[in-house]
Design a protein around this motif. Structure first.
Motif, PDB file in Angstrom:
ATOM      1  N   PHE A 154      -8.977  -1.193  -0.421  1.00  0.00           N
ATOM      2  CA  PHE A 154      -8.168  -0.264  -1.210  1.00  0.00           C
ATOM      3  C   PHE A 154      -8.320  -0.598  -2.688  1.00  0.00           C
ATOM      4  CE2 PHE A 154      -5.521  -3.725   0.355  1.00  0.00           C
ATOM      5  CZ  PHE A 154      -4.973  -4.240  -0.804  1.00  0.00           C
ATOM      6  N   GLU A 155      -7.914   0.338  -3.534  1.00  0.00           N
ATOM      7  CA  GLU A 155      -7.935   0.120  -4.975  1.00  0.00           C
ATOM      8  C   GLU A 155      -6.538  -0.282  -5.419  1.00  0.00           C
ATOM      9  OE1 GLU A 155      -9.851   3.171  -7.325  1.00  0.00           O
ATOM     10  OE2 GLU A 155     -11.036   3.749  -5.573  1.00  0.00           O
ATOM     11  N   ALA A 156      -6.489  -1.232  -6.359  1.00  0.00           N
ATOM     12  CA  ALA A 156      -5.197  -1.692  -6.874  1.00  0.00           C
ATOM     13  C   ALA A 156      -5.350  -2.090  -8.337  1.00  0.00           C
ATOM     14  CB  ALA A 156      -4.691  -2.884  -6.059  1.00  0.00           C
ATOM     15  N   GLY A 157      -4.225  -2.105  -9.047  1.00  0.00           N
ATOM     16  CA  GLY A 157      -4.197  -2.533 -10.441  1.00  0.00           C
ATOM     17  C   GLY A 157      -3.491  -3.871 -10.558  1.00  0.00           C
ATOM     18  N   PHE A 158      -3.952  -4.710 -11.478  1.00  0.00           N
ATOM     19  CA  PHE A 158      -3.429  -6.070 -11.629  1.00  0.00           C
ATOM     20  C   PHE A 158      -3.087  -6.369 -13.079  1.00  0.00           C
ATOM     21  CE2 PHE A 158      -6.057  -5.936  -7.896  1.00  0.00           C
ATOM     22  CZ  PHE A 158      -5.336  -6.665  -6.969  1.00  0.00           C
ATOM     23  N   GLY A 159      -2.018  -7.135 -13.243  1.00  0.00           N
ATOM     24  CA  GLY A 159      -1.627  -7.614 -14.562  1.00  0.00           C
ATOM     25  C   GLY A 159      -0.969  -6.545 -15.413  1.00  0.00           C
ATOM     26  N   ALA A 160      -0.584  -6.958 -16.590  1.00  0.00           N
ATOM     27  CA  ALA A 160       0.114  -6.063 -17.521  1.00  0.00           C
ATOM     28  C   ALA A 160      -0.749  -4.874 -17.933  1.00  0.00           C
ATOM     29  CB  ALA A 160       0.558  -6.847 -18.755  1.00  0.00           C
ATOM     30  N   ASP A 161      -2.067  -5.075 -17.952  1.00  0.00           N
ATOM     31  CA  ASP A 161      -2.986  -4.001 -18.347  1.00  0.00           C
ATOM     32  C   ASP A 161      -3.453  -3.157 -17.169  1.00  0.00           C
ATOM     33  OD1 ASP A 161      -2.849  -4.752 -21.038  1.00  0.00           O
ATOM     34  OD2 ASP A 161      -4.459  -6.231 -20.775  1.00  0.00           O
ATOM     35  N   ASN A 162      -2.907  -3.429 -15.973  1.00  0.00           N
ATOM     36  CA  ASN A 162      -3.247  -2.678 -14.762  1.00  0.00           C
ATOM     37  C   ASN A 162      -4.763  -2.624 -14.542  1.00  0.00           C
ATOM     38  OD1 ASN A 162      -2.318  -1.347 -12.471  1.00  0.00           O
ATOM     39  ND2 ASN A 162      -2.568   0.670 -13.402  1.00  0.00           N
ATOM     40  N   ILE A 163      -5.390  -3.785 -14.578  1.00  0.00           N
ATOM     41  CA  ILE A 163      -6.833  -3.896 -14.404  1.00  0.00           C
ATOM     42  C   ILE A 163      -7.184  -3.497 -12.972  1.00  0.00           C
ATOM     43  CG2 ILE A 163      -8.770  -5.513 -14.359  1.00  0.00           C
ATOM     44  CD1 ILE A 163      -7.228  -7.089 -16.554  1.00  0.00           C
ATOM     45  N   GLY A 164      -8.046  -2.500 -12.842  1.00  0.00           N
ATOM     46  CA  GLY A 164      -8.384  -1.970 -11.536  1.00  0.00           C
ATOM     47  C   GLY A 164      -9.440  -2.781 -10.817  1.00  0.00           C
ATOM     48  N   LEU A 208       0.847  -1.178   0.000  1.00  0.00           N
ATOM     49  CA  LEU A 208       0.000   0.000   0.000  1.00  0.00           C
ATOM     50  C   LEU A 208       0.886   1.232   0.000  1.00  0.00           C
ATOM     51  CD1 LEU A 208      -1.800  -2.344   1.312  1.00  0.00           C
ATOM     52  CD2 LEU A 208      -3.266  -0.451   1.980  1.00  0.00           C
ATOM     53  N   ALA A 209       1.008   1.822  -1.169  1.00  0.00           N
ATOM     54  CA  ALA A 209       1.811   3.032  -1.369  1.00  0.00           C
ATOM     55  C   ALA A 209       1.143   3.841  -2.481  1.00  0.00           C
ATOM     56  CB  ALA A 209       3.242   2.670  -1.748  1.00  0.00           C
ATOM     57  N   ASN A 210       1.454   5.111  -2.524  1.00  0.00           N
ATOM     58  CA  ASN A 210       0.925   6.001  -3.554  1.00  0.00           C
ATOM     59  C   ASN A 210      -0.603   5.935  -3.594  1.00  0.00           C
ATOM     60  OD1 ASN A 210       3.604   6.765  -4.259  1.00  0.00           O
ATOM     61  ND2 ASN A 210       3.785   4.857  -5.399  1.00  0.00           N
ATOM     62  N   TYR A 211      -1.189   5.769  -4.790  1.00  0.00           N
ATOM     63  CA  TYR A 211      -2.653   5.793  -4.894  1.00  0.00           C
ATOM     64  C   TYR A 211      -3.302   4.667  -4.097  1.00  0.00           C
ATOM     65  CZ  TYR A 211      -7.391   5.792  -6.522  1.00  0.00           C
ATOM     66  OH  TYR A 211      -8.761   5.817  -6.549  1.00  0.00           O
ATOM     67  N   THR A 212      -2.701   3.486  -4.094  1.00  0.00           N
ATOM     68  CA  THR A 212      -3.264   2.378  -3.336  1.00  0.00           C
ATOM     69  C   THR A 212      -3.359   2.748  -1.859  1.00  0.00           C
ATOM     70  OG1 THR A 212      -2.445   0.770  -4.925  1.00  0.00           O
ATOM     71  CG2 THR A 212      -2.973  -0.060  -2.753  1.00  0.00           C
ATOM     72  N   PHE A 213      -2.315   3.383  -1.327  1.00  0.00           N
ATOM     73  CA  PHE A 213      -2.330   3.834   0.070  1.00  0.00           C
ATOM     74  C   PHE A 213      -3.397   4.907   0.279  1.00  0.00           C
ATOM     75  CE2 PHE A 213      -1.018   6.636   3.490  1.00  0.00           C
ATOM     76  CZ  PHE A 213      -0.731   5.749   4.509  1.00  0.00           C
ATOM     77  N   GLU A 214      -3.441   5.871  -0.637  1.00  0.00           N
ATOM     78  CA  GLU A 214      -4.398   6.974  -0.506  1.00  0.00           C
ATOM     79  C   GLU A 214      -5.840   6.495  -0.572  1.00  0.00           C
ATOM     80  OE1 GLU A 214      -3.285   9.791  -3.507  1.00  0.00           O
ATOM     81  OE2 GLU A 214      -1.290  10.051  -2.637  1.00  0.00           O
ATOM     82  N   SER A 215      -6.085   5.390  -1.280  1.00  0.00           N
ATOM     83  CA  SER A 215      -7.453   4.885  -1.412  1.00  0.00           C
ATOM     84  C   SER A 215      -7.857   3.979  -0.251  1.00  0.00           C
ATOM     85  CB  SER A 215      -7.610   4.116  -2.730  1.00  0.00           C
ATOM     86  OG  SER A 215      -6.908   2.881  -2.686  1.00  0.00           O
ATOM     87  N   ALA A 216      -6.938   3.683   0.657  1.00  0.00           N
ATOM     88  CA  ALA A 216      -7.198   2.726   1.733  1.00  0.00           C
ATOM     89  C   ALA A 216      -8.280   3.221   2.689  1.00  0.00           C
ATOM     90  CB  ALA A 216      -5.921   2.422   2.508  1.00  0.00           C
ATOM     91  N   ILE A 217      -9.183   2.303   3.025  1.00  0.00           N
ATOM     92  CA  ILE A 217     -10.238   2.559   3.997  1.00  0.00           C
ATOM     93  C   ILE A 217     -10.205   1.420   5.004  1.00  0.00           C
ATOM     94  CG2 ILE A 217     -12.716   2.755   4.385  1.00  0.00           C
ATOM     95  CD1 ILE A 217     -12.913   3.864   1.506  1.00  0.00           C
ATOM     96  N   LEU A 218     -10.011   1.770   6.256  1.00  0.00           N
ATOM     97  CA  LEU A 218      -9.975   0.786   7.330  1.00  0.00           C
ATOM     98  C   LEU A 218     -11.329   0.748   8.014  1.00  0.00           C
ATOM     99  CD1 LEU A 218      -8.343  -1.173   9.127  1.00  0.00           C
ATOM    100  CD2 LEU A 218      -7.678   0.830  10.487  1.00  0.00           C
ATOM    101  N   GLU A 219     -11.882  -0.450   8.095  1.00  0.00           N
ATOM    102  CA  GLU A 219     -13.136  -0.662   8.818  1.00  0.00           C
ATOM    103  C   GLU A 219     -12.848  -1.605   9.973  1.00  0.00           C
ATOM    104  OE1 GLU A 219     -15.426  -2.024   5.480  1.00  0.00           O
ATOM    105  OE2 GLU A 219     -16.042   0.021   4.992  1.00  0.00           O
ATOM    106  N   ARG A 220     -13.797  -1.772  10.872  1.00  0.00           N
ATOM    107  CA  ARG A 220     -13.555  -2.596  12.070  1.00  0.00           C
ATOM    108  C   ARG A 220     -13.153  -4.022  11.738  1.00  0.00           C
ATOM    109  NH1 ARG A 220     -11.860   0.261  15.926  1.00  0.00           N
ATOM    110  NH2 ARG A 220     -11.832  -1.659  17.111  1.00  0.00           N
TER     111      ARG A 220
END
Length: 118
Positions: free
Chosen positions: A81-91, A64-76
């Motif tokens: 968080f939002e992240a991108g996956f694979g070569a195409d950065n699928i969100g 969790l860094a940069n945008y992934t960190f900024e999008s993080a939401i902690l619940e009880r």
């Protein structure tokens, strides 16, 4: 096994609170971190394509860094968080139950080890 005695509701509640408080502290300090998680319990929204999902190891590390960190939401009971996956950065929005988090890292330093079962 010795750890079997720790697999009860009271211990799971203690671990979940500990995980919550460590992540809460890291987020409040604006400190990027990594979580190693049991992928079987993670929700991806939208679902990841099968070719990507199949490549994830049973314990997957998310940084969790940069945008992934900024999008993080902690619940009880979960971290989202939002992240991108694979070569195409699928969100996808990644939702991890806190007890599915097995370790928390800052850089190469482990801060937390969770032996409680989900």
């Amino acid at each position: 096994m010795v750890l079997d005695k720790l697999q009860n509701l009271e211990f799971r509640n203690i671990m979940q609170e500990h995980i919550y408080r460590v992540i809460e502290f890291l987020l409040s300090e604006n400190q990027p971190f990594g979580v190693a998680c049991e992928v079987d319990y993670i929700d991806f929204n939208p679902n990841l394509p099968d070719d990507i999902q199949k490549t994830l190891p049973s314990i997957t590390l998310f940084m969790l860094a940069n945008y992934t960190f900024e999008s993080a939401i902690l619940e009880r009971s979960s971290l989202r968080f939002e992240a991108g996956f694979g070569a195409d950065n699928i969100g996808a929005v990644v939702t991890i139950p806190l007890l599915a988090i097995k370790q928390i890292f800052v850089e190469e330093y482990p801060l937390l080890l969770n032996v409680a079962e989900f």
